[in-house]
Design a protein around this motif. Structure first.
Motif, short mmCIF file in Angstrom:
data_model
loop_
_atom_site.label_atom_id
_atom_site.label_comp_id
_atom_site.label_asym_id
_atom_site.label_seq_id
_atom_site.Cartn_x
_atom_site.Cartn_y
_atom_site.Cartn_z
N ALA A 185 -66.85 -11.80 -12.97
CA ALA A 185 -67.49 -11.21 -14.15
C ALA A 185 -68.66 -12.07 -14.64
O ALA A 185 -69.68 -11.55 -15.06
N SER A 186 -68.49 -13.39 -14.55
CA SER A 186 -69.58 -14.26 -15.02
C SER A 186 -70.80 -14.16 -14.11
O SER A 186 -71.92 -14.31 -14.56
N VAL A 187 -70.59 -13.87 -12.83
CA VAL A 187 -71.73 -13.72 -11.90
C VAL A 187 -72.46 -12.42 -12.20
O VAL A 187 -73.67 -12.40 -12.35
N SER A 188 -71.72 -11.32 -12.32
CA SER A 188 -72.36 -10.04 -12.55
C SER A 188 -72.83 -9.90 -13.99
O SER A 188 -73.65 -9.05 -14.30
#
Length: 72
Positions: free
Chosen positions: A63-66
């Motif tokens: 989630a932190s990447v996207s």
């Protein structure tokens, strides 16, 4: 293009093999001889080893990447 990557994460024991064509990642047995064993020993002592990789970043979750992890 490379078809597989060997990955080690700082602060973690063990190595992983990522097969890009199959879309899989699996933990591999600790190498006991050869160049990979030497590289793993260096890595364990804090040396960062890269060959043929031009971006590698750790993140806490997908989630932190996207969600803009690298923005700004």
């Amino acid at each position: 293009m490379a078809k597989v990557l060997v990955i080690g994460v700082a602060g973690e024991d063990g190595l992983y093999l990522a097969d890009l064509d199959a879309g899989t990642i699996a933990k591999i047995p600790a190498p006991t001889k050869g160049a990979l064993a030497s590289a793993d020993q260096l890595r364990a002592s804090g040396v960062v080893i890269t060959k043929g990789v031009n971006l590698a970043v750790t993140a806490q979750s997908t989630a932190s990447v996207s969600g803009g992890f690298m923005d700004g």
